[in-house]
Design an enzyme around this catalytic site. Structure first.
Site, PDB file in Angstrom:
ATOM      1  N   TYR A  88      -7.445   3.938  -1.967  1.00 15.99           N
ATOM      2  CA  TYR A  88      -6.649   4.041  -0.751  1.00 15.99           C
ATOM      3  C   TYR A  88      -5.337   4.731  -1.100  1.00 15.99           C
ATOM      4  CZ  TYR A  88      -4.384   2.293   3.587  1.00 15.99           C
ATOM      5  OH  TYR A  88      -3.735   2.175   4.794  1.00 15.99           O
ATOM      6  N   LYS A 114      -9.764   7.061   0.576  1.00 15.90           N
ATOM      7  CA  LYS A 114      -9.196   6.981   1.918  1.00 15.90           C
ATOM      8  C   LYS A 114      -7.887   7.750   1.893  1.00 15.90           C
ATOM      9  CE  LYS A 114      -7.318   3.765   5.361  1.00 15.90           C
ATOM     10  NZ  LYS A 114      -6.964   2.345   5.636  1.00 15.90           N
TER      11      LYS A 114
END
Length: 302
Positions: free
Chosen positions: A137, A165
Protein backbone atom coordinates in the site's frame (compact mmCIF):
# COMPACT_ATOMS: atom_id res chain seq x y z
CA UNK A 1 -8.20 -20.19 -5.04
CA UNK A 2 -5.48 -18.94 -7.37
CA UNK A 3 -3.74 -16.32 -5.23
CA UNK A 4 -1.99 -14.69 -8.17
CA UNK A 5 -5.21 -13.65 -9.93
CA UNK A 6 -5.83 -10.32 -8.24
CA UNK A 7 -7.71 -7.84 -10.42
CA UNK A 8 -10.95 -5.91 -10.52
CA UNK A 9 -12.85 -4.26 -7.68
CA UNK A 10 -11.52 -4.86 -4.16
CA UNK A 11 -13.68 -2.95 -1.63
CA UNK A 12 -11.82 -1.47 1.33
CA UNK A 13 -14.62 -2.34 3.71
CA UNK A 14 -15.78 -0.05 6.49
CA UNK A 15 -16.09 -1.54 9.95
CA UNK A 16 -19.66 -1.34 11.30
CA UNK A 17 -20.19 -0.53 14.97
CA UNK A 18 -23.26 -0.60 17.17
CA UNK A 19 -24.38 2.44 19.16
CA UNK A 20 -22.57 0.80 22.11
CA UNK A 21 -19.21 0.85 20.27
CA UNK A 22 -19.03 -2.90 19.66
CA UNK A 23 -18.60 -4.63 16.32
CA UNK A 24 -21.87 -5.08 14.45
CA UNK A 25 -21.05 -8.46 12.94
CA UNK A 26 -24.54 -9.23 11.56
CA UNK A 27 -24.43 -5.93 9.64
CA UNK A 28 -20.89 -6.71 8.48
CA UNK A 29 -22.12 -10.04 7.14
CA UNK A 30 -24.88 -8.25 5.23
CA UNK A 31 -22.42 -5.70 3.84
CA UNK A 32 -20.10 -8.41 2.54
CA UNK A 33 -23.00 -10.25 0.95
CA UNK A 34 -24.09 -7.05 -0.80
CA UNK A 35 -20.59 -6.63 -2.22
CA UNK A 36 -20.47 -10.22 -3.44
CA UNK A 37 -23.94 -9.89 -4.99
CA UNK A 38 -22.73 -6.81 -6.87
CA UNK A 39 -19.87 -8.78 -8.41
CA UNK A 40 -16.76 -7.50 -6.62
CA UNK A 41 -13.54 -9.41 -7.20
CA UNK A 42 -11.92 -9.27 -3.74
CA UNK A 43 -12.40 -7.94 -0.20
CA UNK A 44 -10.05 -5.98 2.07
CA UNK A 45 -10.63 -5.82 5.83
CA UNK A 46 -9.15 -3.41 8.36
CA UNK A 47 -7.77 -0.76 6.03
CA UNK A 48 -7.74 2.97 6.64
CA UNK A 49 -11.43 3.11 5.77
CA UNK A 50 -11.98 0.18 8.12
CA UNK A 51 -10.68 2.24 11.07
CA UNK A 52 -7.77 -0.16 11.54
CA UNK A 53 -5.96 2.10 14.02
CA UNK A 54 -8.74 1.72 16.60
CA UNK A 55 -9.38 -2.00 16.20
CA UNK A 56 -7.89 -4.59 18.52
CA UNK A 57 -6.29 -7.74 17.11
CA UNK A 58 -9.22 -9.71 18.52
CA UNK A 59 -11.69 -7.48 16.68
CA UNK A 60 -9.75 -7.87 13.44
CA UNK A 61 -9.96 -11.63 13.96
CA UNK A 62 -13.73 -11.44 14.40
CA UNK A 63 -14.07 -9.40 11.21
CA UNK A 64 -11.85 -11.81 9.31
CA UNK A 65 -13.75 -14.86 10.55
CA UNK A 66 -17.05 -13.28 9.53
CA UNK A 67 -15.71 -12.43 6.08
CA UNK A 68 -14.25 -15.89 5.50
CA UNK A 69 -17.49 -17.57 6.54
CA UNK A 70 -19.68 -15.27 4.43
CA UNK A 71 -17.40 -15.29 1.39
CA UNK A 72 -17.19 -19.10 1.17
CA UNK A 73 -14.04 -18.87 -0.97
CA UNK A 74 -15.70 -16.85 -3.76
CA UNK A 75 -13.11 -14.05 -3.88
CA UNK A 76 -9.77 -13.31 -2.15
CA UNK A 77 -10.15 -11.96 1.39
CA UNK A 78 -7.23 -9.75 2.42
CA UNK A 79 -6.44 -8.41 5.87
CA UNK A 80 -4.63 -5.10 6.12
CA UNK A 81 -1.42 -4.88 8.14
CA UNK A 82 -0.93 -1.38 9.54
CA UNK A 83 1.55 -1.94 12.36
CA UNK A 84 3.94 0.24 14.33
CA UNK A 85 6.35 -2.62 15.03
CA UNK A 86 7.44 -5.85 13.38
CA UNK A 87 6.22 -7.75 16.44
CA UNK A 88 2.73 -6.35 15.89
CA UNK A 89 2.90 -7.17 12.18
CA UNK A 90 4.00 -10.74 12.86
CA UNK A 91 1.14 -11.22 15.33
CA UNK A 92 -1.30 -10.05 12.66
CA UNK A 93 0.20 -12.45 10.11
CA UNK A 94 -0.03 -15.38 12.52
CA UNK A 95 -3.65 -14.62 13.39
CA UNK A 96 -4.69 -14.19 9.76
CA UNK A 97 -3.02 -17.40 8.63
CA UNK A 98 -4.76 -19.30 11.43
CA UNK A 99 -8.11 -17.96 10.17
CA UNK A 100 -7.55 -18.82 6.49
CA UNK A 101 -7.01 -15.33 5.10
CA UNK A 102 -6.11 -15.32 1.40
CA UNK A 103 -3.52 -12.56 1.63
CA UNK A 104 -2.55 -9.19 3.03
CA UNK A 105 -2.47 -5.52 2.22
CA UNK A 106 0.69 -4.11 3.80
CA UNK A 107 1.66 -0.58 4.80
CA UNK A 108 5.09 0.77 5.83
CA UNK A 109 5.48 1.14 9.61
CA UNK A 110 2.91 3.35 11.30
CA UNK A 111 3.51 6.49 13.38
CA UNK A 112 7.29 6.58 12.78
CA UNK A 113 8.32 8.00 9.39
CA UNK A 114 10.85 5.40 8.28
CA UNK A 115 13.63 6.14 5.80
CA UNK A 116 14.22 4.01 2.70
CA UNK A 117 16.40 1.40 4.45
CA UNK A 118 14.00 1.05 7.37
CA UNK A 119 10.96 0.87 5.10
CA UNK A 120 12.55 -1.81 2.95
CA UNK A 121 13.63 -3.86 5.97
CA UNK A 122 10.18 -3.70 7.54
CA UNK A 123 8.30 -4.73 4.40
CA UNK A 124 10.82 -7.44 3.48
CA UNK A 125 10.63 -8.88 7.00
CA UNK A 126 6.85 -9.15 6.88
CA UNK A 127 6.96 -10.70 3.39
CA UNK A 128 9.47 -13.27 4.61
CA UNK A 129 7.21 -14.18 7.54
CA UNK A 130 4.40 -15.53 5.35
CA UNK A 131 3.79 -17.47 2.17
CA UNK A 132 0.52 -15.66 1.56
CA UNK A 133 0.40 -13.07 -1.26
CA UNK A 134 0.79 -9.40 -0.40
CA UNK A 135 -0.48 -6.12 -1.84
CA UNK A 136 1.80 -3.23 -0.88
CA UNK A 137 0.00 0.00 0.00
CA UNK A 138 1.78 3.10 -1.32
CA UNK A 139 0.16 6.16 0.25
CA UNK A 140 2.69 8.93 0.97
CA UNK A 141 -0.04 11.58 1.02
CA UNK A 142 -1.69 10.24 4.16
CA UNK A 143 1.15 8.29 5.79
CA UNK A 144 4.28 10.19 4.81
CA UNK A 145 6.33 7.29 3.43
CA UNK A 146 6.63 6.69 -0.30
CA UNK A 147 7.47 3.35 -1.88
CA UNK A 148 9.96 4.58 -4.45
CA UNK A 149 11.17 2.68 -7.49
CA UNK A 150 14.41 1.95 -5.60
CA UNK A 151 12.49 0.41 -2.68
CA UNK A 152 10.17 -1.52 -4.98
CA UNK A 153 13.16 -2.97 -6.88
CA UNK A 154 14.27 -4.57 -3.60
CA UNK A 155 10.77 -5.76 -2.73
CA UNK A 156 10.27 -7.29 -6.18
CA UNK A 157 12.67 -10.06 -5.10
CA UNK A 158 9.93 -11.46 -2.86
CA UNK A 159 7.68 -13.62 -5.01
CA UNK A 160 4.71 -13.32 -2.65
CA UNK A 161 4.59 -9.53 -3.07
CA UNK A 162 2.29 -9.58 -6.06
CA UNK A 163 0.41 -6.26 -6.10
CA UNK A 164 0.65 -2.56 -5.32
CA UNK A 165 -2.15 -0.27 -4.19
CA UNK A 166 -1.12 3.01 -5.81
CA UNK A 167 -2.41 5.96 -3.77
CA UNK A 168 0.00 8.80 -4.55
CA UNK A 169 -2.96 10.61 -6.18
CA UNK A 170 -0.81 11.05 -9.28
CA UNK A 171 -2.23 9.03 -12.16
CA UNK A 172 1.05 9.29 -14.08
CA UNK A 173 2.74 7.16 -11.43
CA UNK A 174 0.82 4.17 -12.79
CA UNK A 175 2.68 4.47 -16.08
CA UNK A 176 5.97 4.94 -14.23
CA UNK A 177 5.34 1.65 -12.42
CA UNK A 178 4.34 -0.10 -15.66
CA UNK A 179 7.47 1.18 -17.41
CA UNK A 180 9.71 -0.02 -14.58
CA UNK A 181 8.10 -3.33 -13.67
CA UNK A 182 5.96 -4.42 -16.62
CA UNK A 183 3.62 -7.12 -15.39
CA UNK A 184 5.64 -7.98 -12.26
CA UNK A 185 2.99 -6.44 -9.98
CA UNK A 186 -0.78 -6.19 -10.29
CA UNK A 187 -1.45 -2.46 -9.97
CA UNK A 188 -4.53 -1.21 -8.13
CA UNK A 189 -5.72 2.38 -7.98
CA UNK A 190 -6.39 3.36 -4.37
CA UNK A 191 -7.96 6.77 -5.00
CA UNK A 192 -11.62 6.79 -6.03
CA UNK A 193 -11.53 10.08 -7.95
CA UNK A 194 -8.88 8.91 -10.44
CA UNK A 195 -9.80 5.23 -10.63
CA UNK A 196 -11.48 5.44 -14.04
CA UNK A 197 -8.45 7.19 -15.55
CA UNK A 198 -6.11 4.71 -13.90
CA UNK A 199 -7.98 1.69 -15.25
CA UNK A 200 -7.94 3.20 -18.74
CA UNK A 201 -4.17 3.65 -18.34
CA UNK A 202 -3.73 0.00 -17.44
CA UNK A 203 -4.47 -0.45 -13.74
CA UNK A 204 -5.45 -4.04 -13.02
CA UNK A 205 -7.93 -3.10 -10.35
CA UNK A 206 -9.39 -0.58 -7.95
CA UNK A 207 -9.28 -0.67 -4.15
CA UNK A 208 -12.49 1.27 -3.78
CA UNK A 209 -14.13 3.29 -1.01
CA UNK A 210 -17.54 4.47 -2.21
CA UNK A 211 -18.18 0.90 -3.29
CA UNK A 212 -19.29 0.41 0.32
CA UNK A 213 -22.41 2.43 -0.46
CA UNK A 214 -22.57 1.95 -4.24
CA UNK A 215 -21.26 -1.55 -4.99
CA UNK A 216 -23.00 -2.20 -8.30
CA UNK A 217 -22.19 1.27 -9.68
CA UNK A 218 -18.50 0.69 -8.92
CA UNK A 219 -18.43 -2.73 -10.58
CA UNK A 220 -20.31 -1.48 -13.64
CA UNK A 221 -17.90 1.44 -14.10
CA UNK A 222 -14.98 -0.99 -14.03
CA UNK A 223 -16.65 -3.40 -16.44
CA UNK A 224 -17.58 -0.65 -18.91
CA UNK A 225 -13.92 0.31 -19.16
CA UNK A 226 -12.88 -3.32 -19.53
CA UNK A 227 -15.35 -3.61 -22.41
CA UNK A 228 -13.98 -0.36 -23.93
CA UNK A 229 -17.38 1.29 -23.68
CA UNK A 230 -15.65 4.54 -22.79
CA UNK A 231 -18.48 6.98 -23.54
CA UNK A 232 -20.80 5.10 -21.20
CA UNK A 233 -18.05 4.90 -18.58
CA UNK A 234 -17.45 8.66 -18.79
CA UNK A 235 -21.15 9.38 -18.34
CA UNK A 236 -21.36 7.15 -15.27
CA UNK A 237 -18.14 8.57 -13.85
CA UNK A 238 -19.40 12.15 -14.18
CA UNK A 239 -22.48 11.28 -12.14
CA UNK A 240 -20.35 9.38 -9.61
CA UNK A 241 -17.59 11.97 -9.11
CA UNK A 242 -19.22 14.14 -6.38
CA UNK A 243 -19.62 10.95 -4.35
CA UNK A 244 -16.15 9.67 -5.15
CA UNK A 245 -14.71 12.93 -3.85
CA UNK A 246 -15.84 11.90 -0.36
CA UNK A 247 -13.04 9.31 -0.51
CA UNK A 248 -10.28 11.95 -0.51
CA UNK A 249 -11.65 13.98 2.41
CA UNK A 250 -10.03 13.79 5.86
CA UNK A 251 -13.36 12.50 7.16
CA UNK A 252 -13.75 9.85 4.47
CA UNK A 253 -14.76 7.26 7.06
CA UNK A 254 -17.61 9.36 8.46
CA UNK A 255 -18.79 10.50 5.04
CA UNK A 256 -18.73 7.07 3.40
CA UNK A 257 -20.59 5.62 6.37
CA UNK A 258 -23.22 8.34 5.90
CA UNK A 259 -23.49 7.27 2.26
CA UNK A 260 -23.96 3.66 3.41
CA UNK A 261 -26.72 4.83 5.74
CA UNK A 262 -28.51 6.64 2.90
CA UNK A 263 -28.30 3.63 0.57
CA UNK A 264 -29.35 1.18 3.28
CA UNK A 265 -26.00 -0.61 3.46
CA UNK A 266 -24.80 0.58 6.85
CA UNK A 267 -25.00 2.95 9.79
CA UNK A 268 -23.10 6.14 10.62
CA UNK A 269 -21.55 4.92 13.87
CA UNK A 270 -17.78 5.49 14.11
CA UNK A 271 -15.25 4.89 16.87
CA UNK A 272 -13.49 7.61 18.86
CA UNK A 273 -11.51 9.75 18.23
CA UNK A 274 -13.80 10.08 15.22
CA UNK A 275 -17.21 11.59 15.91
CA UNK A 276 -20.32 11.44 13.77
CA UNK A 277 -20.88 14.69 11.83
CA UNK A 278 -23.56 17.04 13.05
CA UNK A 279 -25.13 20.41 12.27
CA UNK A 280 -24.34 22.11 8.96
CA UNK A 281 -21.60 19.59 8.15
CA UNK A 282 -24.01 16.68 8.44
CA UNK A 283 -26.69 18.49 6.45
CA UNK A 284 -24.28 19.38 3.62
CA UNK A 285 -22.93 15.85 3.23
CA UNK A 286 -26.37 14.25 3.38
CA UNK A 287 -27.72 16.72 0.83
CA UNK A 288 -24.89 15.89 -1.58
CA UNK A 289 -25.44 12.15 -1.22
CA UNK A 290 -29.23 12.39 -1.52
CA UNK A 291 -28.98 14.67 -4.56
CA UNK A 292 -26.74 12.15 -6.34
CA UNK A 293 -29.06 9.28 -5.43
CA UNK A 294 -32.04 11.24 -6.74
CA UNK A 295 -30.23 11.93 -10.01
CA UNK A 296 -29.08 8.35 -10.51
CA UNK A 297 -28.70 7.78 -14.27
CA UNK A 298 -29.46 4.07 -14.21
CA UNK A 299 -26.92 1.41 -15.04
CA UNK A 300 -26.23 -0.13 -18.46
CA UNK A 301 -25.98 -3.89 -18.77
CA UNK A 302 -22.42 -5.21 -18.63
Amino acid sequence: MEAHIWKGIFPALTTPFTQHDTLDLPLFNNQIQAQLNAGVHGIIIGGSLGEAAVLSLQEKEQLLQTAINTNKNKVPVLLNIAAATLKEAFETVKMAEANNANGFMLLPPMRYKSDARETTYFLQSVAAATNLPIMLYNNPVDYGTELTITILNQLAKHENIIAIKESTRNVTNLTVLKNNFGKRFALFCGVDTIAAESIIMGADGWVAGLVNAFPRETVVLYELIQQKRIDEAIALHRWFLPLLELDIHTKLVQYIKLAQQVTGLGTAYVRSPRLMPEGAELENVLNLIKKCVANHPGLPNV
